[in-house]
Motif scaffolding. Structure first.
Motif, PDB file in Angstrom:
ATOM      1  N   VAL A 236      11.556   3.693   4.707  1.00 16.59           N
ATOM      2  CA  VAL A 236      11.070   4.053   3.377  1.00 16.59           C
ATOM      3  C   VAL A 236      12.211   4.631   2.554  1.00 16.59           C
ATOM      4  CG1 VAL A 236       9.493   5.564   2.099  1.00 16.59           C
ATOM      5  CG2 VAL A 236       8.747   4.500   4.247  1.00 16.59           C
ATOM      6  N   THR A 237      12.315   4.200   1.287  1.00 17.22           N
ATOM      7  CA  THR A 237      13.261   4.841   0.369  1.00 17.22           C
ATOM      8  C   THR A 237      12.476   5.518  -0.744  1.00 17.22           C
ATOM      9  OG1 THR A 237      13.532   2.905  -1.069  1.00 17.22           O
ATOM     10  CG2 THR A 237      15.000   3.075   0.833  1.00 17.22           C
ATOM     11  N   LEU A 238      13.125   6.477  -1.406  1.00 16.93           N
ATOM     12  CA  LEU A 238      12.471   7.282  -2.434  1.00 16.93           C
ATOM     13  C   LEU A 238      13.070   6.997  -3.805  1.00 16.93           C
ATOM     14  CD1 LEU A 238      12.580  10.699  -0.494  1.00 16.93           C
ATOM     15  CD2 LEU A 238      10.682   9.057  -0.557  1.00 16.93           C
TER      16      LEU A 238
ATOM     17  N   THR B 185      17.820  17.868  -5.619  1.00 16.26           N
ATOM     18  CA  THR B 185      19.030  17.468  -6.345  1.00 16.26           C
ATOM     19  C   THR B 185      19.467  16.041  -6.052  1.00 16.26           C
ATOM     20  OG1 THR B 185      20.391  18.418  -4.587  1.00 16.26           O
ATOM     21  CG2 THR B 185      19.890  19.823  -6.479  1.00 16.26           C
ATOM     22  N   ASP B 186      19.137  15.530  -4.862  1.00 17.90           N
ATOM     23  CA  ASP B 186      19.550  14.160  -4.514  1.00 17.90           C
ATOM     24  C   ASP B 186      18.593  13.585  -3.473  1.00 17.90           C
ATOM     25  OD1 ASP B 186      20.299  15.314  -2.014  1.00 17.90           O
ATOM     26  OD2 ASP B 186      22.315  15.719  -2.761  1.00 17.90           O
ATOM     27  N   LEU B 187      18.820  12.338  -3.111  1.00 21.59           N
ATOM     28  CA  LEU B 187      17.940  11.646  -2.178  1.00 21.59           C
ATOM     29  C   LEU B 187      18.008  12.230  -0.770  1.00 21.59           C
ATOM     30  CD1 LEU B 187      18.400   7.896  -3.240  1.00 21.59           C
ATOM     31  CD2 LEU B 187      16.371   9.328  -3.551  1.00 21.59           C
ATOM     32  N   GLU B 188      19.167  12.739  -0.393  1.00 20.14           N
ATOM     33  CA  GLU B 188      19.291  13.338   0.946  1.00 20.14           C
ATOM     34  C   GLU B 188      18.405  14.581   1.065  1.00 20.14           C
ATOM     35  OE1 GLU B 188      22.765  14.553   4.137  1.00 20.14           O
ATOM     36  OE2 GLU B 188      23.259  13.487   2.290  1.00 20.14           O
ATOM     37  N   GLU B 189      18.404  15.397   0.019  1.00 20.27           N
ATOM     38  CA  GLU B 189      17.545  16.585   0.022  1.00 20.27           C
ATOM     39  C   GLU B 189      16.074  16.166  -0.047  1.00 20.27           C
ATOM     40  OE1 GLU B 189      16.692  20.614  -2.668  1.00 20.27           O
ATOM     41  OE2 GLU B 189      18.430  19.337  -3.126  1.00 20.27           O
ATOM     42  N   ALA B 190      15.793  15.130  -0.816  1.00 22.12           N
ATOM     43  CA  ALA B 190      14.411  14.655  -0.936  1.00 22.12           C
ATOM     44  C   ALA B 190      13.875  14.166   0.401  1.00 22.12           C
ATOM     45  CB  ALA B 190      14.339  13.538  -1.964  1.00 22.12           C
TER      46      ALA B 190
ATOM     47  N   SER C  17       0.825  -1.208   0.000  1.00 22.20           N
ATOM     48  CA  SER C  17       0.000   0.000   0.000  1.00 22.20           C
ATOM     49  C   SER C  17       0.861   1.260   0.000  1.00 22.20           C
ATOM     50  CB  SER C  17      -0.934  -0.003   1.210  1.00 22.20           C
ATOM     51  OG  SER C  17      -1.734   1.155   1.225  1.00 22.20           O
ATOM     52  N   VAL C  18       1.874   1.303   0.835  1.00 20.90           N
ATOM     53  CA  VAL C  18       2.752   2.485   0.911  1.00 20.90           C
ATOM     54  C   VAL C  18       3.470   2.697  -0.419  1.00 20.90           C
ATOM     55  CG1 VAL C  18       4.796   3.476   2.028  1.00 20.90           C
ATOM     56  CG2 VAL C  18       3.070   2.311   3.415  1.00 20.90           C
ATOM     57  N   MET C  19       3.830   1.617  -1.085  1.00 14.34           N
ATOM     58  CA  MET C  19       4.605   1.720  -2.322  1.00 14.34           C
ATOM     59  C   MET C  19       3.788   2.216  -3.513  1.00 14.34           C
ATOM     60  SD  MET C  19       7.078  -1.623  -1.779  1.00 14.34           S
ATOM     61  CE  MET C  19       7.622  -1.732  -3.467  1.00 14.34           C
ATOM     62  N   ILE C  20       2.486   2.426  -3.308  1.00 11.15           N
ATOM     63  CA  ILE C  20       1.688   3.060  -4.351  1.00 11.15           C
ATOM     64  C   ILE C  20       2.029   4.538  -4.473  1.00 11.15           C
ATOM     65  CG2 ILE C  20      -0.668   3.731  -4.990  1.00 11.15           C
ATOM     66  CD1 ILE C  20      -1.648   1.215  -3.735  1.00 11.15           C
ATOM     67  N   SER C  21       2.531   5.126  -3.397  1.00 11.50           N
ATOM     68  CA  SER C  21       2.862   6.555  -3.425  1.00 11.50           C
ATOM     69  C   SER C  21       3.790   6.874  -4.589  1.00 11.50           C
ATOM     70  CB  SER C  21       3.542   6.957  -2.115  1.00 11.50           C
ATOM     71  OG  SER C  21       4.131   8.237  -2.240  1.00 11.50           O
ATOM     72  N   PRO C  22       3.562   7.979  -5.272  1.00  7.56           N
ATOM     73  CA  PRO C  22       4.395   8.324  -6.427  1.00  7.56           C
ATOM     74  C   PRO C  22       5.841   8.663  -6.084  1.00  7.56           C
ATOM     75  CG  PRO C  22       2.869  10.099  -5.908  1.00  7.56           C
ATOM     76  CD  PRO C  22       2.454   8.925  -5.076  1.00  7.56           C
ATOM     77  N   VAL C  23       6.151   8.842  -4.803  1.00  7.12           N
ATOM     78  CA  VAL C  23       7.526   9.176  -4.438  1.00  7.12           C
ATOM     79  C   VAL C  23       8.269   7.990  -3.830  1.00  7.12           C
ATOM     80  CG1 VAL C  23       6.899  11.592  -4.042  1.00  7.12           C
ATOM     81  CG2 VAL C  23       6.978  10.029  -2.089  1.00  7.12           C
ATOM     82  N   VAL C  24       7.550   6.966  -3.389  1.00  6.09           N
ATOM     83  CA  VAL C  24       8.173   5.853  -2.661  1.00  6.09           C
ATOM     84  C   VAL C  24       8.731   4.812  -3.621  1.00  6.09           C
ATOM     85  CG1 VAL C  24       7.744   3.931  -1.068  1.00  6.09           C
ATOM     86  CG2 VAL C  24       6.728   6.176  -0.612  1.00  6.09           C
ATOM     87  N   ASP C  25       9.953   4.365  -3.333  1.00 10.14           N
ATOM     88  CA  ASP C  25      10.557   3.274  -4.090  1.00 10.14           C
ATOM     89  C   ASP C  25      10.344   1.961  -3.349  1.00 10.14           C
ATOM     90  OD1 ASP C  25      11.976   1.933  -6.052  1.00 10.14           O
ATOM     91  OD2 ASP C  25      13.907   2.245  -5.062  1.00 10.14           O
TER      92      ASP C  25
ATOM     93  N   ILE D 194      14.909   6.852   4.387  1.00  7.85           N
ATOM     94  CA  ILE D 194      16.339   6.577   4.214  1.00  7.85           C
ATOM     95  C   ILE D 194      16.832   7.313   2.968  1.00  7.85           C
ATOM     96  CG2 ILE D 194      18.071   4.775   3.939  1.00  7.85           C
ATOM     97  CD1 ILE D 194      16.520   4.481   6.510  1.00  7.85           C
ATOM     98  N   PRO D 195      17.854   8.153   3.090  1.00  4.95           N
ATOM     99  CA  PRO D 195      18.344   8.900   1.912  1.00  4.95           C
ATOM    100  C   PRO D 195      19.267   8.076   1.020  1.00  4.95           C
ATOM    101  CG  PRO D 195      19.592   9.536   3.845  1.00  4.95           C
ATOM    102  CD  PRO D 195      18.547   8.542   4.329  1.00  4.95           C
ATOM    103  N   GLU D 196      18.938   6.812   0.838  1.00  5.70           N
ATOM    104  CA  GLU D 196      19.718   5.894   0.010  1.00  5.70           C
ATOM    105  C   GLU D 196      18.737   4.993  -0.726  1.00  5.70           C
ATOM    106  OE1 GLU D 196      23.428   5.449   3.218  1.00  5.70           O
ATOM    107  OE2 GLU D 196      21.923   3.880   3.020  1.00  5.70           O
TER     108      GLU D 196
END
Length: 610
Positions: free
Chosen positions: A511-513, A531-536, A487-495, A569-571
């Motif tokens: 959660v990763t993006l 610009t990157d996952l850390e900023e996201a 369910s969470v992985m349906i989000s357009p930002v979640v990987d 997680i910014p990775e």
């Protein structure tokens, strides 16, 4: 067993034949019609059934000339392509064993597989894969040679070489070898992706493939014998048993099988190949939905898409309940079908009738959306140990939320502890070099799947969790993480989403993006990209979206089972860092161990001295 359900066979199936019989049967029916299609120089080319059989026979003769004997293991290290399929059938037709190796496997993983199965030779896709194998060849005593499929630096490929070698072998010699290989002979050793430990080699026989290919065909006749012709574009790696099974399902019926491996061109491939049904994991459908949503944006078009999505789900839920929409909603549905849904169907080429989804739990909202759009996602279930599929939803009377009916000839049972068990010709011979594991997992003909589930009065199978992945909180609550994660992985930002909480006071999530998807979503919201996952991971708009996804997931479970805290997680979780399997499943134990300090300091704050 507490419950049992057997789906009878509509027509007797001879499982004693060689895998080659699947191809020769096709030749006897449609010799001069297209069987395999592949893309080269941006154009689709094809082999007729008879052309492909002659190719397979020539390759098999070449292998005989090279001295390949029954029972010897031959590896294929390559992406999905026609050479993979041709070599696979050629190898098995003469009694040798195909050992699929994912092209993403590391050199050490190749070494472990090669040593465990005593591989004699490996067909490597290109120089890069050959170099990977040759870097460990001194540590694989049985490996004699590595043969390259691509024509990288030579005028001729290994395919040409084998065909030339095979010219000195007579048809009679080849046929005698084929006739000596029967159903109980091992055809392949398939190594699991290893989400819960070291990959194990699973021995599948000729009977497994022959019986289950025919069982699948008889179970889904309207897909493979579609009026006007059936077409499948197969883009999953053939090293995975699900994709490999589907090649035999296609060859054994009248399906034209298209082979592709470039995910960057998959949408263009759909539109040029025009499949009539597709096979994919849930993540593909989630990404198509998110892409359509992001393309619509947040303005008037975005509101229109949101309304269309809601109406599609309403239509689907009404259909599943054998009810009708209100007059107003029927008018809206007809409008959206022309304006919105047709565009989504065009993404898949415009000819798709059905899609088969497997490999991971399918979120019900995605299933209802696509069903309403006009593309039923027929969810199925199986394991490497069952030659891939063991059950699948029928095209008529499918039940969203279930994984369908057993394939013909198979029996499902529910043990006293709720574990699903399977009996029938799908069940593998055993685990290579692990007789103790074979005895543990397969007894009295029943394969113990490790999955928890139930069977309804109509024989439909429902999954409720996985025994080994069942999370038991400190309060004693049993939680199946799959429904929350999907369910969470349906989000357009979640990987990826990995639920944790075993022996902890509450359930939480890591959660990763996906950076590209996140920026596309931010753009659709009128926000600046990152610009990157850390900023996201620190972006308040992104955090709010993840929080909303968590809340939506929590609505499907009780308070005790809900996610109380999450950490972005910014990775990325990848195969390269060891956190994903080759089939893109998260390795929960590896991830929890890797992020133990973060979990203890940010999610479950330990008291001093403990």
């Amino acid at each position: 067993m507490r419950k049992e359900y057997t789906r009878p066979v509509s027509k007797p199936i001879d499982g004693d034949a060689n895998v080659l019989s699947i191809l020769t049967s096709r030749v006897s029916r449609t010799a001069d019609k297209s069987l395999i299609e592949y893309k080269t120089d941006n154009q689709w080319k094809s082999f007729t059934a008879s052309e492909f059989y002659e190719l397979v026979k020539g390759l098999a003769k070449g292998l005989i000339r090279k001295g390949v004997q029954p029972g010897e293991a031959i590896g294929i290290l390559s992406q999905t392509r026609w050479e993979w399929t041709a070599l696979d059938i050629a190898i098995m037709s003469i009694g040798a064993l195909t050992v699929p190796i994912y092209q993403t496997n590391s050199a050490s993983q190749v070494q472990n597989i090669a040593n465990d199965s005593h591989i004699r030779m490996i067909f490597a896709e290109n120089d890069e894969q050959r170099d990977k194998v040759e870097s460990v060849i001194d540590d694989v005593p049985t490996l004699g040679e590595v043969l390259v499929i691509d024509k990288t630096h030579a005028q001729y490929s290994v395919i040409d070489t084998l065909l030339e070698l095979g010219k000195t072998i007579t048809d009679a010699t080849y046929q005698a070898r084929v006739d000596s290989i029967h159903g109980d002979a091992v055809a392949t050793i398939v190594y699991t992706s290893g989400s819960t430990g070291t990959p194990k080699g699973i021995e599948l026989t000729h009977r497994n493939f022959v019986y289950m290919a025919n069982s699948g065909i008889q179970s889904m006749m309207d897909i493979c014998y579609r009026p006007g012709g059936a077409r499948l574009l197969l883009f999953l790696p053939l090293a995975h048993v699900f994709a490999r099974y589907m090649q035999f399902y296609s060859i054994g019926s009248d399906i034209v099988l298209g082979l592709s491996s470039d995910m960057k061109t998959i949408i263009a491939d759909f539109q040029s190949f025009k499949p009539t049904f597709i096979l994919a994991v849930p993540r593909i459908f989630e990404k198509v939905f998110n892409a359509a949503s992001q393309k619509a944006g947040s303005g008037i078009a975005g509101k229109l898409f949101a309304s269309a999505a809601q109406t599609a789900r309403q239509w689907s839920m009404a259909q599943q309940a054998h009810q009708k929409l209100s007059m107003w909603n029927r008018v809206k549905y007809a409008f959206f079908k022309k304006v919105v849904y047709s565009n989504i169907m065009d993404v898949f080429g415009g000819q798709v009738d059905y899609a088969v989804s497997g490999g991971a739990p399918l979120d019900s909202s995605i299933a209802h959306f696509f069903n309403g759009v006009g593309l039923p996602l027929l969810e199925g279930y199986g394991m490497t140990e069952t030659c891939a599929p063991a059950c699948v939803n029928p095209t008529s009377g499918y039940k969203i939320g279930s994984v369908g009916l057993p394939l013909e000839g198979l029996t499902f049972g529910v043990a006293d502890d709720g574990e699903l068990c399977i009996k029938g010709a799908a069940v593998c011979k055993g685990y290579h070099n692990h007789p103790e594991l074979t005895q543990q997992q397969i007894h009295d003909g029943w394969l113990h799947t490790g999955d928890l589930g139930d069977i309804d009065k109509d024989g439909f199978i429902y999954l409720t969790g996985r025994k080994k992945e069942l999370i038991i909180t400190a309060g004693g609550k049993n939680v199946s993480p799959g429904i929350l994660e999907s369910s969470v992985m349906i989000s357009p930002v979640v990987d990826q989403c990995v639920v944790i909480g075993d022996k902890r006071p509450f359930i939480a999530a890591l959660v990763t993006l996906d950076l590209n998807d996140t920026n596309a979503w931010l753009k659709a919201q009128g926000a600046a990209p990152v610009t990157d996952l850390e900023e996201a991971a620190k972006n308040p708009i992104v955090i709010a979206e993840v929080d909303s996804a968590i809340n939506r997931a929590n609505q499907q479970v009780s308070r005790a089972e809900s996610i109380r805290k999450f950490e972005i997680i910014p990775e990325s979780f990848t195969e390269a860092n060891g956190m994903l399997t080759a089939s893109l499943k998260a390795k929960r134990n590896v991830i929890v161990k890797h992020y133990a300090q973060l979990i203890d300091t940010k999610i479950y704050v330990l008291r001093s001295g403990k």
